[in-house]
Design a protein around this motif. Structure first.
Motif, mmCIF file in Angstrom:
data_model
loop_
_atom_site.group_PDB
_atom_site.id
_atom_site.type_symbol
_atom_site.label_atom_id
_atom_site.label_comp_id
_atom_site.label_asym_id
_atom_site.label_seq_id
_atom_site.Cartn_x
_atom_site.Cartn_y
_atom_site.Cartn_z
ATOM 1 N N SER A 33 3.661 4.949 -26.664
ATOM 2 C CA SER A 33 4.833 5.884 -25.987
ATOM 3 C C SER A 33 6.200 4.701 -26.174
ATOM 4 O O SER A 33 6.964 5.251 -26.502
ATOM 5 N N VAL A 34 5.973 3.695 -25.649
ATOM 6 C CA VAL A 34 7.063 2.650 -25.866
ATOM 7 C C VAL A 34 7.376 2.387 -27.276
ATOM 8 O O VAL A 34 8.590 2.581 -27.736
ATOM 9 N N LYS A 35 6.586 2.421 -28.235
ATOM 10 C CA LYS A 35 6.876 2.113 -29.698
ATOM 11 C C LYS A 35 7.774 3.538 -30.189
ATOM 12 O O LYS A 35 8.535 3.203 -30.783
ATOM 13 N N LYS A 81 13.314 -4.979 -28.785
ATOM 14 C CA LYS A 81 11.930 -5.461 -28.470
ATOM 15 C C LYS A 81 11.961 -4.905 -26.874
ATOM 16 O O LYS A 81 12.951 -4.622 -26.249
ATOM 17 N N ASP A 82 10.823 -4.623 -26.587
ATOM 18 C CA ASP A 82 10.531 -4.402 -24.916
ATOM 19 C C ASP A 82 8.964 -4.670 -24.580
ATOM 20 O O ASP A 82 8.226 -4.814 -25.412
ATOM 21 N N ASN A 83 8.920 -5.267 -23.325
ATOM 22 C CA ASN A 83 7.557 -5.598 -22.786
ATOM 23 C C ASN A 83 6.906 -4.679 -22.189
ATOM 24 O O ASN A 83 7.744 -3.880 -21.356
ATOM 25 N N ILE A 84 5.686 -4.604 -22.103
ATOM 26 C CA ILE A 84 4.796 -3.648 -21.369
ATOM 27 C C ILE A 84 3.646 -4.509 -20.607
ATOM 28 O O ILE A 84 3.009 -5.642 -20.967
ATOM 29 N N MET A 102 7.847 -4.393 -30.535
ATOM 30 C CA MET A 102 9.239 -4.653 -31.606
ATOM 31 C C MET A 102 9.037 -3.550 -32.340
ATOM 32 O O MET A 102 8.035 -3.366 -33.083
ATOM 33 N N VAL A 103 10.149 -3.257 -32.838
ATOM 34 C CA VAL A 103 10.675 -2.404 -33.907
ATOM 35 C C VAL A 103 11.767 -3.024 -34.719
ATOM 36 O O VAL A 103 12.818 -3.468 -34.105
#
Length: 111
Positions: A33-35, A81-84, A102-103
């Motif tokens: 989902s975050v990706k 980038k985001d953290n889960i 990361m994308v």
């Protein structure tokens, strides 16, 4: 013979594996989902960058993401980038906690 006791013991043996499997499915669902959200956000960031926004302005708009832009001779590389935080026990040892999604986008220079 009492079969209820046997069923209870089998249930107790299987329950931790079932709970672990549910947590793992949840974590992988969150990662995907975050990706997907990052893919969408990176498209918006690329469009805003093409309109003339700089990295600081983009970081103010998307303050929960880490945005880096590097320019090469042929391409512009946009990284988002985001953290889960993973909830499955043991996954933090395998993937790290928080897990970083990361994308990257490569934009060719327009002629």
């Amino acid at each position: 013979m009492n079969k209820r006791g046997q069923a209870l013991i089998e249930f107790v043996l299987i329950l931790p594996l079932f709970i672990f499997l549910l947590f793992a499915v949840y974590d992988f669902g969150m990662i995907f989902s975050v990706k997907n959200t990052l893919e969408s956000s990176s498209n918006d960031i690329v469009n805003l960058y093409k309109e003339g926004k700089n990295v600081n302005e983009l970081q103010e708009i998307y303050n929960d993401l880490v945005i880096t832009i590097s320019e090469d001779t042929d391409y512009i590389k946009v990284t988002v980038k985001d953290n889960i935080k993973l909830i499955t026990p043991g996954f933090n040892r395998i993937f790290g906690n928080p897990y970083q999604v990361m994308v990257e986008r490569y934009i060719p220079y327009e002629q």
